[in-house]
Design a protein around this motif. Structure first.
Motif, PDB file in Angstrom:
ATOM      1  N   ASP A  15       0.824  -1.213   0.000  1.00 47.00           N
ATOM      2  CA  ASP A  15       0.000   0.000   0.000  1.00 47.00           C
ATOM      3  C   ASP A  15       0.859   1.264   0.000  1.00 47.00           C
ATOM      4  OD1 ASP A  15      -2.368  -1.278  -0.186  1.00 47.00           O
ATOM      5  OD2 ASP A  15      -2.971  -1.020   1.910  1.00 47.00           O
ATOM      6  N   PHE A  16       2.021   1.207   0.673  1.00 50.83           N
ATOM      7  CA  PHE A  16       2.898   2.375   0.651  1.00 50.83           C
ATOM      8  C   PHE A  16       3.406   2.617  -0.773  1.00 50.83           C
ATOM      9  CE2 PHE A  16       7.055   4.435   0.900  1.00 50.83           C
ATOM     10  CZ  PHE A  16       6.712   5.578   1.611  1.00 50.83           C
ATOM     11  N   GLY A  17       3.728   1.540  -1.483  1.00 55.30           N
ATOM     12  CA  GLY A  17       4.134   1.700  -2.871  1.00 55.30           C
ATOM     13  C   GLY A  17       3.020   2.284  -3.733  1.00 55.30           C
ATOM     14  N   THR A  18       1.781   1.869  -3.463  1.00 59.88           N
ATOM     15  CA  THR A  18       0.635   2.442  -4.179  1.00 59.88           C
ATOM     16  C   THR A  18       0.509   3.930  -3.900  1.00 59.88           C
ATOM     17  OG1 THR A  18      -0.550   0.326  -4.074  1.00 59.88           O
ATOM     18  CG2 THR A  18      -1.861   2.302  -4.497  1.00 59.88           C
ATOM     19  N   MET A  19       0.644   4.307  -2.630  1.00 57.27           N
ATOM     20  CA  MET A  19       0.582   5.728  -2.275  1.00 57.27           C
ATOM     21  C   MET A  19       1.692   6.516  -2.973  1.00 57.27           C
ATOM     22  SD  MET A  19       0.946   7.429   1.509  1.00 57.27           S
ATOM     23  CE  MET A  19       1.559   9.101   1.708  1.00 57.27           C
ATOM     24  N   ALA A  20       2.897   5.949  -3.009  1.00 61.21           N
ATOM     25  CA  ALA A  20       4.011   6.626  -3.675  1.00 61.21           C
ATOM     26  C   ALA A  20       3.691   6.878  -5.143  1.00 61.21           C
ATOM     27  CB  ALA A  20       5.288   5.793  -3.537  1.00 61.21           C
TER      28      ALA A  20
ATOM     29  N   ALA B  22       8.749  -3.558 -11.815  1.00 58.59           N
ATOM     30  CA  ALA B  22       9.145  -4.338 -10.640  1.00 58.59           C
ATOM     31  C   ALA B  22       8.063  -4.480  -9.581  1.00 58.59           C
ATOM     32  CB  ALA B  22      10.398  -3.728 -10.011  1.00 58.59           C
ATOM     33  N   GLY B  23       6.919  -3.797  -9.729  1.00 58.32           N
ATOM     34  CA  GLY B  23       5.828  -3.954  -8.775  1.00 58.32           C
ATOM     35  C   GLY B  23       5.754  -2.860  -7.732  1.00 58.32           C
ATOM     36  N   ASN B  24       4.631  -2.848  -6.991  1.00 54.46           N
ATOM     37  CA  ASN B  24       4.362  -1.784  -6.031  1.00 54.46           C
ATOM     38  C   ASN B  24       5.367  -1.754  -4.889  1.00 54.46           C
ATOM     39  OD1 ASN B  24       2.109  -1.877  -7.704  1.00 54.46           O
ATOM     40  ND2 ASN B  24       0.703  -1.277  -6.085  1.00 54.46           N
ATOM     41  N   ALA B  25       5.756  -2.925  -4.372  1.00 49.95           N
ATOM     42  CA  ALA B  25       6.692  -2.960  -3.242  1.00 49.95           C
ATOM     43  C   ALA B  25       8.031  -2.346  -3.644  1.00 49.95           C
ATOM     44  CB  ALA B  25       6.884  -4.391  -2.761  1.00 49.95           C
ATOM     45  N   ALA B  26       8.539  -2.696  -4.830  1.00 50.74           N
ATOM     46  CA  ALA B  26       9.802  -2.123  -5.301  1.00 50.74           C
ATOM     47  C   ALA B  26       9.681  -0.614  -5.481  1.00 50.74           C
ATOM     48  CB  ALA B  26      10.219  -2.786  -6.613  1.00 50.74           C
TER      49      ALA B  26
ATOM     50  N   TYR C 273      12.022   2.171  -3.708  1.00 50.79           N
ATOM     51  CA  TYR C 273      12.698   3.181  -4.522  1.00 50.79           C
ATOM     52  C   TYR C 273      12.301   4.594  -4.089  1.00 50.79           C
ATOM     53  CZ  TYR C 273      14.344   5.546  -8.744  1.00 50.79           C
ATOM     54  OH  TYR C 273      14.983   6.384  -9.619  1.00 50.79           O
ATOM     55  N   HIS C 274      11.013   4.772  -3.795  1.00 50.06           N
ATOM     56  CA  HIS C 274      10.534   6.086  -3.365  1.00 50.06           C
ATOM     57  C   HIS C 274      11.213   6.512  -2.061  1.00 50.06           C
ATOM     58  CE1 HIS C 274       7.677   9.414  -3.092  1.00 50.06           C
ATOM     59  NE2 HIS C 274       7.472   9.094  -1.831  1.00 50.06           N
ATOM     60  N   LEU C 275      11.350   5.589  -1.125  1.00 46.40           N
ATOM     61  CA  LEU C 275      12.016   5.917   0.132  1.00 46.40           C
ATOM     62  C   LEU C 275      13.478   6.287  -0.097  1.00 46.40           C
ATOM     63  CD1 LEU C 275      10.707   3.345   2.776  1.00 46.40           C
ATOM     64  CD2 LEU C 275      10.148   5.762   2.550  1.00 46.40           C
TER      65      LEU C 275
END
Length: 444
Positions: free
Chosen positions: A38-43, A254-258, A262-264
């Motif tokens: 979900d954090f990857g989705t938010m990013a 690479a998907g939402n988790a990646a 990367y965003h972090l």
């Protein structure tokens, strides 16, 4: 001159460092509350908004600073008011267009990026912040007035509120919608406050409100302004495709988790990159004033000193990240996000090169060479996507970092070559550029 601006630079560095810490703290709470998917989705939701905004947003403060520096000699407040109106028209129009593009992109990309059924709605919510994000005119007003302390500490208020609201969301087990709302509301607050302070600054220095200025004949009265604005906007748009759209590329390949990892890593590396933004903020008005008023050799020495100072800052950041970065990532964001550490190290290498290129870019704009800066951005962007598209499917998110290193290396080399050639010319050879004659390759 660098010594005389040191206090402003230090204020901005400390302000940006404080803002970065608050930003990372807010991201830490969001990451722990949402988990990596979900954090990857938010990013990616936030990134869609940033990409659309920066593709269309005119960096109007750059032509405003350059043209206002020339108009100051005439001591005509009404002409300055009309100049700011010109910038304001560009700011408002591009903000509204960017908000509309963001909503459309949310619907178009939701399926490709696995944003879920709520993805378009989340993007539309964030588009509200983009619609009122008018930055160019207030930014130019604050910079020309020397109010760097205001610029430095303004975001602390909105970032503090964001941190508090994120903590409340964490305690209450809130989901993705709540965190997107928090980021949207706090950015809207920041934009409104920034506008208020910018227009108050214009009033204090005796410039009539641009809202009441005569809009007729603006293009004729300020020849070259629109071309300069288009050139800087296109250059900024190309940087956006590499510095913001890269998160979407990582999510796609690479998907939402990646994408979350990367965003972090990018947000952490941005702490170091802000040093370059800080110095650019302070020195660009001076560069615009001094190009035609001092020797080119002195101009070159000034820019070289800034580059050396930024190199020290970037190398220090790389050393700190190498020594304690892995432990810091796990402590702040949790073991689930340990995969961000190698991305952070490689991103900081790209930041080192970006920081080196930043003063040369500002200097070339002051020398009235936005056309060349645009060409460099175009060539570097092509290289970025060539490396990213090749590397991302093979090595994952790290491929985007390698693309950034390629982009920033080419940018630094090409900008440095043009800049040092310019300052090595006889002092009278480039005076036509300083007088604001047609911008190369655009007005023709």
């Amino acid at each position: 001159m660098l010594q005389s601006r040191l206090a402003s630079i230090l204020h901005l560095i400390f302000g940006n460092f404080g803002n970065a810490l608050l930003m990372l703290a807010g991201l830490s709470l969001a990451a722990r509350a949402l988990g990596n998917i979900d954090f990857g989705t938010m990013a990616m939701v936030l990134t869609i908004g940033r990409v659309c905004e920066r593709l269309l947003r005119f960096e109007s403060w750059q032509p405003l600073v350059r043209y206002a520096a020339r108009e100051e000699a005439t001591n005509n407040p009404d002409r300055l008011s009309r100049l700011y109106l010109y910038g304001l028209i560009l700011d408002i129009g591009s903000a509204l267009l960017a908000a509309g593009l963001t909503i459309g992109a949310g619907f178009a990309l939701a399926g490709l990026l696995n944003l879920g059924h709520d993805g378009p709605a989340l993007v539309a919510i964030y588009a509200c912040a983009i619609a009122i994000n008018v930055r160019g005119v207030p930014s130019a007003a604050l910079r020309l007035a020397g109010h760097f302390k205001t610029i430095a500490y303004l975001q602390i208020l909105s970032n503090t509120l964001r941190l508090i609201l994120a903590f409340v969301c964490l305690l209450n087990g809130a989901g993705l919608l709540a965190f997107v709302l928090v980021w949207t509301v706090t950015q809207m607050l920041d934009s409104l406050l920034f506008c208020y302070l910018g227009f108050r600054t214009l009033h204090k220095v005796g410039i009539p409100s641009p809202w009441r200025a005569d809009w007729r004949g603006l293009r004729d009265d300020y020849p070259g302004f629109l071309s300069f604005a288009f050139a800087t906007n296109l250059s900024s748009s190309m940087r956006t495709l590499t510095q913001e759209a890269d998160t979407l590329l990582v999510g796609f390949f690479a998907g939402n988790a990646a994408a979350g990892f990367y965003h972090l890593a990018k947000r952490m590396a941005k702490v170091a990159q802000e040093a370059g933004v800080t110095v650019q903020t302070v020195i660009y008005p001076d560069l615009a004033r001094m190009w035609s008023n001092v020797s080119h050799k002195a101009f070159g020495r000034f820019v070289g000193s800034v580059q050396a100072m930024l190199a020290v800052a970037a190398l220090s950041a790389i050393a700190v990240a190498w020594l304690i970065g892995d432990d810091l990532v796990e402590f702040v964001f949790g073991a689930e996000f340990a995969g961000s550490y190698p991305l952070l190290i490689t991103q900081l290498v790209a930041v080192l090169l970006i920081l080196h290129a930043a003063p040369s870019r500002s200097a070339l704009l002051a020398m009235n060479r936005p056309g060349y800066v645009l060409k460099v951005a175009g060539a570097s962007t092509i290289l970025f996507f060539a490396v990213a598209i090749y590397a991302l499917p093979r090595i994952g998110a790290l491929g985007a970092n390698l693309a950034h290193i390629a982009f920033s290396t080419l940018t630094a080399i090409l900008l440095d070559v043009a800049f040092w050639r310019g300052v090595s010319a006889p002092d009278g050879a480039a005076d036509s550029r300083a007088r604001g004659e047609p911008v190369e390759g655009l007005d023709a």
